[in-house]
Design an enzyme around this catalytic site. Structure first.
Site, short mmCIF file in Angstrom:
data_model
loop_
_atom_site.label_atom_id
_atom_site.label_comp_id
_atom_site.label_asym_id
_atom_site.label_seq_id
_atom_site.Cartn_x
_atom_site.Cartn_y
_atom_site.Cartn_z
N HIS A 265 0.84 -1.21 0.00
CA HIS A 265 0.00 0.00 0.00
C HIS A 265 0.88 1.26 0.00
CE1 HIS A 265 -3.63 2.40 1.19
NE2 HIS A 265 -2.69 3.18 1.71
N GLU A 266 1.80 1.33 0.94
CA GLU A 266 2.65 2.53 1.04
C GLU A 266 3.57 2.64 -0.19
OE1 GLU A 266 1.84 4.76 3.12
OE2 GLU A 266 0.52 3.45 4.31
N HIS A 269 1.83 4.57 -2.83
CA HIS A 269 1.97 6.02 -2.61
C HIS A 269 3.35 6.50 -3.06
CE1 HIS A 269 -1.73 6.77 -0.47
NE2 HIS A 269 -1.46 5.91 0.50
N GLU A 295 -4.73 7.73 -2.89
CA GLU A 295 -5.21 6.42 -2.46
C GLU A 295 -5.53 5.52 -3.64
OE1 GLU A 295 -5.10 5.05 0.49
OE2 GLU A 295 -4.27 6.90 1.31
#
Ligand code: ZN
Length: 503
Positions: A265-266, A269, A295
């Site tokens: 997830h990170e 980003h 997101e």
């Protein structure tokens, strides 16, 4: 005009440097700082943010922007120069409404509250943070009141912290449409036999989890020459400059998913930030202000890529090598079903793709009730439990896994913190559909461990533009139309129909 533009760049570079310094101070507070550093850190952040704010609201910057208006209007809307002037003007006008004293007090309060939350969550002690959160609510309302004339008190807050131009009314309509589809979907899946995921909760040594997660991050494209990973309480990604984009993660020995999918997830980003045009360094165009767009990329990499079967066709043999004693006898198919198990649960960041948005929608509703004065901070933990009972059918046994689980309200303001996650989920599917239209073999590439085509496509269409465009502009440019929930619903029905039987 050229010298005027150079002057603008010079002024914005100084502000970006102060913002980069503030990001380092915050990152350090959330990773390595000893507890005793909290009061000094809050003061330092307050000072740095005040200086940045004073520079951004300098009337001479306003004059400069006026002088540059003719140049902006003579250039194409999407040119770098016109975008720089336009985006800077938006920031200048917005910041000029807010007094420097308020900005500095809010920065101090945020850092102090984060410190209290970091102690309150492990101690399961909501009372410890309650007075801080009450002050946050007051400050959030005060911030909104610097922008009179709003339809909803949260409108200026959403605009200020996470999604320029987005209104509560729009989000409410979108969420109610989505909820209507999701609730029956969750109920239908709950009636089907669940897959076994007990092996994900056997012991996974921390160091091996971290090494594997970082290996995955690197293989999908995270550049470690311009990044690194550290441990924190609530994972985030932060950018000090385009040459230094850092991710954070957390690990649980009894849950493989937490570090693994949290890291992917990170990484999503970070891929976004690392993909921004290097020429934008030191300008507001190097900042993506839209939480929905941001997101969309973390969720795209985490779910549409990272929880797909082809992705694990490639990575699973390696994962089995890393944890032979736990996963050696678990077939790929069983692993794939386990990481996609749908089950109403307590923790948002660990929720499956189908129930995830219910966590977000209830937070969004609670935020609005707090801001509208329909709910007090004192009543919040009970209201939280009640919404979990009614929306997800589970009740947190304590506040640690209830209202204290997310850092957002405790390190920022109340309002604007959560809607971006669900908008991101919707957009991730819409963007991925657009990418697959041009590259129909993307999933086959994943199975071969190739992520380059997708990454290059995302960089070209989205990442390199940095903060040039609003969410609505970006969606139009990439997909040729507005935000739509259909691709997301089709994606969910197809994937979970294959896993659980036709839906
Ligand atoms: Zn995120």
């Amino acid at each position: 005009m050229e010298t005027r533009l150079a002057e603008l760049r010079k002024r914005m570079q100084e502000i970006a440097d102060l913002q980069g310094a503030a990001a380092v101070l915050h990152w350090d507070q959330a990773t390595y700082m000893p507890a005793g550093g909290a009061p000094g850190r809050a003061r330092q952040l307050a000072t740095v943010e005040r200086l940045a704010h004073e520079k951004l609201t300098d009337p001479q910057l306003g004059n400069l922007l006026e002088e540059l208006r003719a140049l902006e209007e003579s250039l194409p809307y999407d040119s770098d120069e016109a975008s720089l002037i336009r985006v800077t003007r938006r920031l200048y006008e917005r910041a000029s409404r807010v007094p420097a004293d308020f900005v500095s007090e809010l920065a101090w309060h945020r850092a102090t509250t984060y410190d209290a939350w970091a102690r309150a969550r492990p101690a399961n002690d909501f009372a410890l943070v309650r007075p801080f959160l009450e002050r946050t609510l007051t400050l959030s309302r005060e911030l909104a009141d610097f922008f009179p004339g709003y339809d909803h008190v949260a409108d200026p807050l959403i605009d200020y912290v996470s999604e320029p131009g987005l209104k509560v009314a729009t989000v409410r309509a979108l969420f109610s449409e989505l909820r209507k589809e999701l609730v029956p979907l969750v109920q239908e899946i709950a009636r089907r036999p669940p897959p076994d995921d007990s092996f994900l909760h056997r012991g996974f040594p921390t160091d091996r989890q971290l090494a594997f997660s970082l290996e995955v991050a690197r293989q999908i494209g995270y550049d470690l020459q311009r990044g690194r990973m550290d441990l924190t309480l609530h994972p985030f990604t932060t950018t000090f400059s385009l040459g230094d984009v850092r991710i954070t993660t957390r690990v649980r020995q009894d849950d493989l998913s937490e570090a693994l999918f949290g890291t992917i997830h990170e990484t999503g980003h970070a891929l976004y930030e690392q993909g921004i045009d290097p020429a934008f360094e030191g300008t507001p165009l190097a900042m993506v202000l839209s939480s929905g767009l941001h997101e969309s990329q973390s969720r795209l990499w985490e779910n549409l890529v990272g929880r797909s079967l082809p992705f694990w066709n490639h990575f699973y043999p390696r994962l089995q090598e890393v944890f032979p004693e736990v996963l050696g006898d678990v077939p790929l198919e069983a692993f794939y079903r386990a990481i996609n198990r749908v089950r109403p649960s307590l923790i948002r960041t660990e929720a499956d793709e189908v129930t995830y948005n219910l966590h977000v929608i209830l937070r969004f509703d609670l935020e609005l009730e707090l801001l509208e004065g329909k709910l007090t901070v004192r009543e919040l933990p009970d209201a939280w439990r009640e919404r979990y009972r009614s929306d997800l059918g589970v009740v947190p046994p304590d506040d640690r896994d209830g209202v204290l689980q997310d850092a957002h309200w405790f390190e920022g303001i109340i309002g604007g913190a959560f809607q971006g996650y669900t908008i991101g989920n919707i957009l991730a599917a819409q963007f991925f559909e657009a990418a697959q239209r041009e590259h129909p073999d993307l999933l086959h590439q994943f199975a071969r461990g190739e992520f380059r085509t997708l990454l290059e496509w995302l960089r070209d269409r989205i990442y390199r533009h940095g903060g040039k465009f609003t969410l609505a502009e970006m969606v139009e440019r990439v997909t040729g139309g507005p935000l739509r929930i259909e691709p997301y619903l089709i994606y969910l029905r197809q994937k979970y129909g294959e896993l659980y039987g036709p839906l």
